[in-house]
Each structure stands twice: as structure tokens, then as C-alpha cells.
Design a protein around this motif. Structure first.
Motif, PDB file in Angstrom:
ATOM      1  N   HIS A  81       0.450  -1.249  -0.361  1.00  0.00           N
ATOM      2  CA  HIS A  81       0.135  -0.399  -0.079  1.00  0.00           C
ATOM      3  C   HIS A  81       0.445   1.673  -0.004  1.00  0.00           C
ATOM      4  O   HIS A  81       2.018   1.274   0.771  1.00  0.00           O
ATOM      5  CB  HIS A  81      -1.256   0.312   1.523  1.00  0.00           C
ATOM      6  CG  HIS A  81      -0.341  -0.188   2.453  1.00  0.00           C
ATOM      7  ND1 HIS A  81      -0.253   1.266   3.078  1.00  0.00           N
ATOM      8  CD2 HIS A  81       0.123  -1.152   3.193  1.00  0.00           C
ATOM      9  CE1 HIS A  81       0.602   0.520   4.540  1.00  0.00           C
ATOM     10  NE2 HIS A  81       0.061  -0.468   4.321  1.00  0.00           N
ATOM     11  N   ASP A 113       6.103   1.247   6.664  1.00  0.00           N
ATOM     12  CA  ASP A 113       4.510   0.516   6.093  1.00  0.00           C
ATOM     13  C   ASP A 113       3.851   1.877   5.534  1.00  0.00           C
ATOM     14  O   ASP A 113       3.858   2.646   5.914  1.00  0.00           O
ATOM     15  CB  ASP A 113       4.146   0.314   7.928  1.00  0.00           C
ATOM     16  CG  ASP A 113       2.779   0.208   7.875  1.00  0.00           C
ATOM     17  OD1 ASP A 113       2.464  -0.265   6.684  1.00  0.00           O
ATOM     18  OD2 ASP A 113       1.944  -0.412   9.368  1.00  0.00           O
ATOM     19  N   ASP A 114       3.785   0.591   4.491  1.00  0.00           N
ATOM     20  CA  ASP A 114       4.292   0.038   3.488  1.00  0.00           C
ATOM     21  C   ASP A 114       5.426   0.642   2.243  1.00  0.00           C
ATOM     22  O   ASP A 114       5.178  -0.305   1.310  1.00  0.00           O
ATOM     23  CB  ASP A 114       3.174  -1.080   3.138  1.00  0.00           C
ATOM     24  CG  ASP A 114       2.885  -2.310   2.838  1.00  0.00           C
ATOM     25  OD1 ASP A 114       4.768  -2.791   2.718  1.00  0.00           O
ATOM     26  OD2 ASP A 114       2.519  -2.538   1.909  1.00  0.00           O
ATOM     27  N   GLU A 146      -4.648   1.817   2.816  1.00  0.00           N
ATOM     28  CA  GLU A 146      -4.658   1.065   3.324  1.00  0.00           C
ATOM     29  C   GLU A 146      -5.253   1.478   4.947  1.00  0.00           C
ATOM     30  O   GLU A 146      -6.083   0.399   5.531  1.00  0.00           O
ATOM     31  CB  GLU A 146      -3.579   0.204   3.390  1.00  0.00           C
ATOM     32  CG  GLU A 146      -3.406  -1.375   3.996  1.00  0.00           C
ATOM     33  CD  GLU A 146      -2.931  -1.316   5.605  1.00  0.00           C
ATOM     34  OE1 GLU A 146      -3.978  -1.924   5.655  1.00  0.00           O
ATOM     35  OE2 GLU A 146      -2.761  -0.311   5.892  1.00  0.00           O
ATOM     36  N   GLU A 147      -4.467   2.283   5.543  1.00  0.00           N
ATOM     37  CA  GLU A 147      -4.640   2.875   7.080  1.00  0.00           C
ATOM     38  C   GLU A 147      -6.139   3.151   7.682  1.00  0.00           C
ATOM     39  O   GLU A 147      -5.655   3.240   8.743  1.00  0.00           O
ATOM     40  CB  GLU A 147      -3.634   3.743   7.175  1.00  0.00           C
ATOM     41  CG  GLU A 147      -1.694   3.743   6.840  1.00  0.00           C
ATOM     42  CD  GLU A 147      -1.429   2.304   7.648  1.00  0.00           C
ATOM     43  OE1 GLU A 147      -2.383   1.580   8.797  1.00  0.00           O
ATOM     44  OE2 GLU A 147      -0.413   1.741   7.974  1.00  0.00           O
ATOM     45  N   ASP A 170       3.384  -6.447   3.731  1.00  0.00           N
ATOM     46  CA  ASP A 170       3.592  -5.429   4.339  1.00  0.00           C
ATOM     47  C   ASP A 170       2.892  -6.244   5.392  1.00  0.00           C
ATOM     48  O   ASP A 170       2.462  -5.828   6.804  1.00  0.00           O
ATOM     49  CB  ASP A 170       2.103  -4.629   4.333  1.00  0.00           C
ATOM     50  CG  ASP A 170       1.420  -3.598   5.086  1.00  0.00           C
ATOM     51  OD1 ASP A 170       2.033  -3.441   5.577  1.00  0.00           O
ATOM     52  OD2 ASP A 170      -0.102  -3.479   5.470  1.00  0.00           O
TER      53      ASP A 170
HETATM   54 ZN   LIG Z   1       0.586  -1.409   6.006  1.00  0.00          ZN
END
Ligand SMILES: [Zn+2]
Length: 375
Positions: A81, A113-114, A146-147, A170
């Protein structure tokens, strides 16, 4: 074959492009330019854009044709991501003196991340291309947001992405570790609506919403409900002067379970309990549920796990399948009919100012992906 300096330089370049969730444009443009210059077909996924109208980019999808004896094999998806959490703008990365880690300057997260996952994918493609290695067709998916609820992965345009097996890069740890299961997740937002009245003059004319809420909570199974299921109330808001019987109490809560039937059962329990208390006091319940994660649990017979375990065996890696209660894009891919697991990216302390990239693990994780796509 892995070019350590190049992989780390790419990682450092990526973390310096601001991309807090919904602001993925910079990374999307960087990746699009990079892959178009190499002559690949690059798509921006309009379905994901439509699903997240506040975002300034959609998922970026790159198609890498298969090569040699594996050119006709089934497609493999590699996914990472593009977004980060806050504080994620103006990241200043550096390599620690001992040469073991990449860190931020301590005022922001690092964004491993990421972006470690993205940098891994870029290095894998570079190694395949330079060495003309046989590999199946690849679809590279760089997802948005994504988060904030896996928006890109859930709303992936499967008209563009045709693969049915994927590796999301991830996770934590090193080669051999895979996340193979995740939960159902329900967000609940609701209101108890009672009746306002003067607390001193006519309390018997009022219905206290906070009293109803308290009654419901005291009858509700909360926290660890069973070995697979959790429930938490995060917010109860009722804010009136003390001389008013409080009319409205709002609440927000979540339910997670690794077993969908148990999540459903707990959801019903929560709603029934609130409704029973509302009925008892003559109040009204408003109850809204949205599901942001869908449970998955791959067993050893799944092709993606078979492929992964066989690779571990060939290379003497100790396989460990982990079931996690948090979300990864695997949940979104699974929802879209893609058989996926989550592998380690090489970062540590995600979402913290001390977040760092463990350089040796990052490189070892690139190697395991190379093995997965070339053997
Ligand atoms: Zn992540």
C-alpha cells in the motif's frame, strides 16, 4: 543478484514522498512514471478512486508479462500500500551508524509501513529484468488508503487485476512468517433517544438516555467474548447540564471475530441488549452497522500457502502461519476472490516515531519473493 544499494536508495526515495492516507498522488505518479519508462502497461484503478472520492489517486496497477518457460503460468499478484499514517509528512530518513537500520529523524514515522513493501516489489522486478529470469505474468498492485479501512484493496477493479493468487508485502518479521488469517470487523455507531425533561421539576416526565445506555452496557458481553471474538465500546457521549434529563446518548463500538458466525451472533447480542434496555425504559434505539473487514483463514490446502510452504522448505526457512486480529490488504483481496497471504516487508515498530527498516530482513524478504516468483 539483489542490488542492496539500489533497493535501499529506492526505499529512501519513496519515504520522502508524502503520502498520508488520501494523499497518495505523489507516490502514484512516481510509480507510474517509473514503470511507464520501463515500457510496462500501467493503470490507475478508477473503481478505487470512485470508492474513495476524498483520495487524490487510485490504486496503481502494473502488468509485467511472463517470461520464458513460465510465461503461460498463472498470474501472481504482488501488493503493497502507498499510504502511511501520521505524522508522515517530511520524512528525513538516514542509515544508522552501525549500518543495520534506516530510521526517521524522530519527528515523523519512517513509512517502512508500507514503502518497504513497495521498494521490495521494485527490486524484485529489477532483478527479474536484469537477469532475464523466467517468471509468470505478474500484476503489481499499489493500493491507496490501507490505513483508513483498506479502501483500495476492497474496491480493487478486478476487471483490470486478473490474477487469483497474491502476496501482500506488509507484515512484520523475516522470511518464513506469513499472516494467513484475519477477522470480521464491524463498526457500530448508534444513539439512544430518550426524552428531555427538567431534572428537578419533572424528572418522571423524562427518559434518561444515559441510564438506558448504562443498563445495556451492564448486560452486555464485552472485551474478550470468546477465544475468537472481541467487543469494545470506544465512545459514549452524553453531555447535558445536570438539571436536564439527558435525551440523547451516542455511542461507537466495534466487534471482531475470526469466525464470521460468531461475529454475527455477537452483533445480534449487542443489538438485542441495547433494544431490550431501550424497551424497558421506553426509549428508542438507532443502530448502524458497517463491516470494514471480512474474515479469512487459509488452511494448508490453499494453493497460495502450498506455494509459500514449498518455497520455505526448499530454502530451509521455518514456516510460521499467523492469524491476526488487525487488518491487512489481504482482507480486501480475499473479499475480491484473490487467494492471498501477507508476508514480511522488513519494517519494525510501525506507526511509531521509532519505526525503522531492518536492512538485513528487508533484503532477505526481497529474496524470498524472488524465489516465490521464479521457482
Ligand atoms: Zn501497512
Amino acid at each position: 543478484m539483489i542490488n542492496k544499494d539500489r533497493a535501499i536508495a529506492k526505499f529512501m526515495e519513496l519515504v520522502q514522498i508524502d503520502s498520508v492516507s488520501l494523499n497518495e498522488r505523489g507516490v502514484a505518479d512516481n510509480l507510474t512514471a517509473y514503470f511507464e519508462a520501463l515500457g510496462y502497461e500501467v493503470f490507475e484503478d478508477q473503481k478505487s478512486r470512485a470508492a474513495a472520492p476524498q483520495a487524490n489517486a487510485g490504486n496503481i496497477i502494473v502488468k509485467i508479462p511472463g517470461v520464458g518457460t513460465k510465461a503461460q503460468d498463472d498470474i501472481i499478484i504482488l501488493e503493497a500500500h502507498m499510504d502511511t499514517v501520521e505524522p508522515g509528512n517530511g520524512v528525513k530518513p538516514s542509515i544508522t551508524e552501525d549500518g543495520l537500520y534506516v530510521v526517521s529523524d524522530g519527528t515523523t514515522i519512517l513509512g517502512a509501513d508500507d514503502k518497504a513493501g513497495i521498494a521490495q516489489i521494485l527490486e524484485v522486478e529489477a532483478v527479474l529484468r536484469e537477469n532475464n529470469l523466467d517468471h509468470p505474468p505478474l500484476e503489481l498492485v499499489f493500493a491507496i488508503s490501507e490505513e483508513i479501512g483498506l479502501l483500495g484493496a476492497f474496491n480493487l477493479d478486478t476487471g483490470i487485476v486478473k490474477g487469483k493468487m497474491g502476496f501482500v508485502l506488509d507484515g512484520g518479521g523475516g522470511p518464513g512468517t506469513a499472516i494467513i488469517g484475519g477477522p470480521d470487523y464491524y463498526d457500530i455507531v448508534g444513539k439512544i433517544i430518550g426524552k428531555a425533561s427538567h431534572a428537578g421539576v419533572a424528572p418522571d416526565q423524562g427518559i434518561s438516555s444515559i441510564q438506558v445506555m448504562a443498563d445495556a452496557i451492564s448486560n452486555m458481553k464485552l472485551l474478550k467474548v470468546d477465544e475468537d471474538t472481541t467487543t469494545n465500546i470506544g465512545r459514549v457521549i452524553c453531555d447535558y447540564p445536570t438539571n436536564v434529563v439527558p435525551e440523547v446518548t451516542r455511542f461507537e463500538m466495534e466487534i471482531r471475530s475470526l469466525v464470521p458466525e460468531k461475529a454475527q451472533k455477537q452483533l445480534k447480542h449487542v443489538q438485542d441488549t441495547l433494544q431490550a434496555s431501550a424497551d424497558k425504559f421506553g426509549a428508542r434505539l438507532e443502530f448502524e452497522v458497517s463491516q470494514s473487514l471480512h474474515a479469512y483463514h487459509h488452511d494448508d490446502s490453499t494453493p497460495v500457502i502450498q506455494r509459500y510452504k514449498a518455497m520455505c522448505e526448499r530454502h530451509g526457512l521455518e514456516y510460521e502461519g499467523i492469524v491476526m486480529r488487525g487488518g491487512t490488504d489481504v482482507s480486501g483481496l480475499t473479499f475480491n476472490g484473490i487467494d492471498a497471504i501477507c508476508l514480511a516487508a522488513g519494517g519494525e515498530y510501525a506507526h511509531e516515531l521509532r519505526e525503522r527498516l531492518i536492512i538485513d530482513e528487508f533484503l532477505a524478504n526481497i529474496q524470498q519473493v524472488l524465489w516465490l516468483v521464479t521457482e
